[in-house]
Design an enzyme around this catalytic site. Structure first.
Site, PDB file in Angstrom:
ATOM      1  N   CYS A  60       0.860  -1.185   0.000  1.00 48.43           N
ATOM      2  CA  CYS A  60       0.000   0.000   0.000  1.00 48.43           C
ATOM      3  C   CYS A  60       0.894   1.232   0.000  1.00 48.43           C
ATOM      4  CB  CYS A  60      -0.922  -0.001   1.225  1.00 48.43           C
ATOM      5  SG  CYS A  60      -2.306   1.169   1.098  1.00 48.43           S
ATOM      6  N   CYS A  76      -0.059   4.099   1.751  1.00 49.86           N
ATOM      7  CA  CYS A  76      -0.468   5.013   2.820  1.00 49.86           C
ATOM      8  C   CYS A  76       0.669   5.392   3.765  1.00 49.86           C
ATOM      9  CB  CYS A  76      -1.650   4.435   3.592  1.00 49.86           C
ATOM     10  SG  CYS A  76      -1.333   2.845   4.376  1.00 49.86           S
ATOM     11  N   CYS A 105      -4.072   5.941   0.552  1.00 46.56           N
ATOM     12  CA  CYS A 105      -3.636   4.723  -0.125  1.00 46.56           C
ATOM     13  C   CYS A 105      -3.517   4.923  -1.630  1.00 46.56           C
ATOM     14  CB  CYS A 105      -4.623   3.585   0.160  1.00 46.56           C
ATOM     15  SG  CYS A 105      -4.928   3.305   1.904  1.00 46.56           S
ATOM     16  N   LYS A 111     -12.491  -4.919   2.371  1.00 45.97           N
ATOM     17  CA  LYS A 111     -11.930  -4.102   3.445  1.00 45.97           C
ATOM     18  C   LYS A 111     -12.849  -2.906   3.682  1.00 45.97           C
ATOM     19  CE  LYS A 111      -7.738  -1.477   4.608  1.00 45.97           C
ATOM     20  NZ  LYS A 111      -6.382  -1.113   4.116  1.00 45.97           N
ATOM     21  N   ARG A 153      -2.923   2.413  12.616  1.00 42.65           N
ATOM     22  CA  ARG A 153      -2.533   3.663  11.956  1.00 42.65           C
ATOM     23  C   ARG A 153      -1.438   4.379  12.736  1.00 42.65           C
ATOM     24  NH1 ARG A 153      -8.517   5.683   9.779  1.00 42.65           N
ATOM     25  NH2 ARG A 153      -8.643   4.093   8.129  1.00 42.65           N
ATOM     26  N   ARG A 200     -11.071   7.623   4.138  1.00 40.09           N
ATOM     27  CA  ARG A 200     -10.852   6.643   3.072  1.00 40.09           C
ATOM     28  C   ARG A 200     -12.156   6.056   2.550  1.00 40.09           C
ATOM     29  NH1 ARG A 200      -6.033   4.895   6.609  1.00 40.09           N
ATOM     30  NH2 ARG A 200      -4.287   5.872   5.539  1.00 40.09           N
ATOM     31  N   LYS A 241     -11.849  -7.740   6.293  1.00 38.70           N
ATOM     32  CA  LYS A 241     -11.233  -6.882   7.306  1.00 38.70           C
ATOM     33  C   LYS A 241     -12.187  -5.731   7.616  1.00 38.70           C
ATOM     34  CE  LYS A 241      -7.208  -3.914   8.081  1.00 38.70           C
ATOM     35  NZ  LYS A 241      -5.993  -3.318   7.495  1.00 38.70           N
ATOM     36  N   SER A 290      -6.321  -4.379  14.544  1.00 45.35           N
ATOM     37  CA  SER A 290      -5.701  -3.838  15.755  1.00 45.35           C
ATOM     38  C   SER A 290      -6.719  -3.421  16.804  1.00 45.35           C
ATOM     39  CB  SER A 290      -4.799  -2.668  15.386  1.00 45.35           C
ATOM     40  OG  SER A 290      -5.539  -1.616  14.772  1.00 45.35           O
TER      41      SER A 290
END
Length: 317
Positions: free
Chosen positions: A111, A113, A121, A187, A197, A209, A240, A266
Site C-alpha cells: 500500500c 499510505c 492509499c 476491506k 494507523r 478513506r 477486514k 488492531s
C-alpha cells in the site's frame, strides 16, 4: 488461475488445509520501521511493537521458535514522498526473508499510505482526484521490487479498482509467476484501525478513506469486491475487520471459489489486551475463542497480532 502457486511449499499447503486448525493457519503481522534504533510500543497491542530492521530480524527468529510460520510485514519508511515511492519495502522484505529462510512464509503488505505525504492509499492529481493509473503503476512497481527482494507473497491492501490484475500482470511479466497474491479483497472503512494507523504512521492528512474502502452497510459491494479480486487473479481473499465481517466469509467463498481469511484487526485485538489489563477477561481464552469463531464462520486463515502465542495457549503446532 495458477492453482500450483498455493501448492508449492509446506507453509502454503498448511495454511490452506481445510480439515484441521492449527498455528499454521495464523499469520503474525510485524511492523518494520526504517531507521528505528529501538523498539517502540504500540498502544493497545501488547507485545507488538514498531521495530527497526535489526530488532525485526530478532523478533522473527523468536516468533519462528514459538511456532509462527507466516508473517505479514508492514514496511514503514522514514520519509514520505508525493509519489509514494520508497525502497524500504524491498529492504524490509529482504531482511525478514533472510532471517526466516525456509522456516516461514513472508507476506508483504502492499500500500502507499505509509509512504505518501497525504497518508492516503492512492496518489492524487492536481484537482484532488485519485490518480488511478499513477497509483496502479506505483503499486505494481513496488510489488515487483518486493518479490525481487525475496518476499514470498504480496498482500495489496489499498482497495483501488483493478489493482490485483495490474499487480499480477507485473509480477508475471517480471518472472515472478510463483509469487501468490493474498488480497485485502473486502476491506471496510472502519473505526477499528486506530492502533494500526499509529504503528504504520498512515493516518490520512485530510478527509477519510470512504471513497475507496467499503461502506460497512454495503453487503453487495463487499461480496462484489472480493469477486473482482478473484477474477483478477488473487490466490487468497480476506475480510477486514474480521469480527464485524463474519457474515461475509462463507458467502465470499461460495461466490468466488477462493479460500477466504479474516484479519483480526488492531482495534479488535486491543480490546482483549485492555480488558485483560483490567482483569475483566482471560486474554488467552478470549483470543483462542475468537480464532475458533473465525474458523467456524469459514475462515481459511486468520491474521492476528497474537499468532506468536498460539502454541502457548493450546492451538496445535
Amino acid at each position: 488461475m495458477n492453482l500450483m502457486r498455493l501448492r508449492q511449499s509446506s507453509h502454503l499447503r498448511d495454511l490452506c488445509a481445510e480439515t484441521s486448525f492449527s498455528a499454521a493457519h495464523l499469520i503474525q503481522p510485524i511492523f518494520v520501521v526504517e531507521g528505528l534504533t529501538a523498539p517502540e510500543p504500540i498502544a493497545g497491542l501488547g507485545d507488538n511493537a514498531r521495530l527497526g530492521l535489526r530488532d525485526a530480524v530478532e523478533t522473527v527468529k523468536r516468533d519462528i521458535e514459538a511456532g509462527v510460520r507466516h508473517f505479514l510485514v508492514f514496511p514503514v519508511p522514514a520519509g514520505k514522498r508525493a509519489d509514494g515511492s520508497s525502497p524500504h519495502a524491498a529492504r524490509a522484505a529482504e531482511a525478514i526473508k533472510r532471517a526466516a529462510g525456509t522456516a516461514a512464509h513472508v507476506w508483504v503488505d502492499l500500500c502507499l499510505c505509509s509512504s505518501t505525504e497525504t497518508g492516503h492509499c492512492a496518489l492524487f492529481d492536481g484537482r484532488g482526484v485519485i490518480d488511478l493509473e499513477g497509483t496502479l503503476a506505483a503499486l505494481s512497481a513496488m510489488a515487483v521490487s518486493i518479490a525481487g527482494a525475496g518476499g514470498d507473497g504480496i498482500s495489496p491492501s489499498d482497495m483501488m479498482d483493478g489493482r490485483t490484475a495490474r499487480i499480477r500482470a507485473a509480477l508475471d511479466g517480471a518472472g515472478h509467476e510463483r509469487v501468490p497474491i493474498m488480497s485485502y479483497s473486502t476491506k471496510f472503512a472502519s473505526q477499528m484501525y486506530g492502533p494500526f494507523r499509529e504503528a504504520a504512521g498512515s493516518a490520512p492528512q485530510f478527509g477519510d478513506r470512504r471513497q475507496y474502502q467499503i461502506d460497512v452497510r454495503a453487503r453487495t459491494d463487499a461480496i462484489a469486491s472480493s469477486r473482482r479480486c478473484a477474477e483478477e487473479g488473487a490466490d487468497l481473499l480476506m475480510v477486514k475487520p474480521g469480527i464485524t465481517s463474519l457474515d461475509l466469509i462463507a458467502p465470499i467463498r461460495e461466490a468466488t471459489g477462493r479460500l477466504t481469511g479474516a484479519y483480526q484487526v488492531s482495534g479488535e485485538y486491543a480490546g482483549f489486551v485492555l480488558l485483560a489489563e483490567r482483569g475483566l477477561t482471560s486474554f488467552d481464552a478470549a483470543l483462542l475463542e475468537t480464532w475458533h469463531v473465525f474458523r467456524r464462520a469459514g475462515a481459511s486463515y486468520v491474521i492476528t497480532y497474537g499468532a506468536r502465542h498460539a502454541r502457548r495457549i493450546g492451538l496445535p503446532a
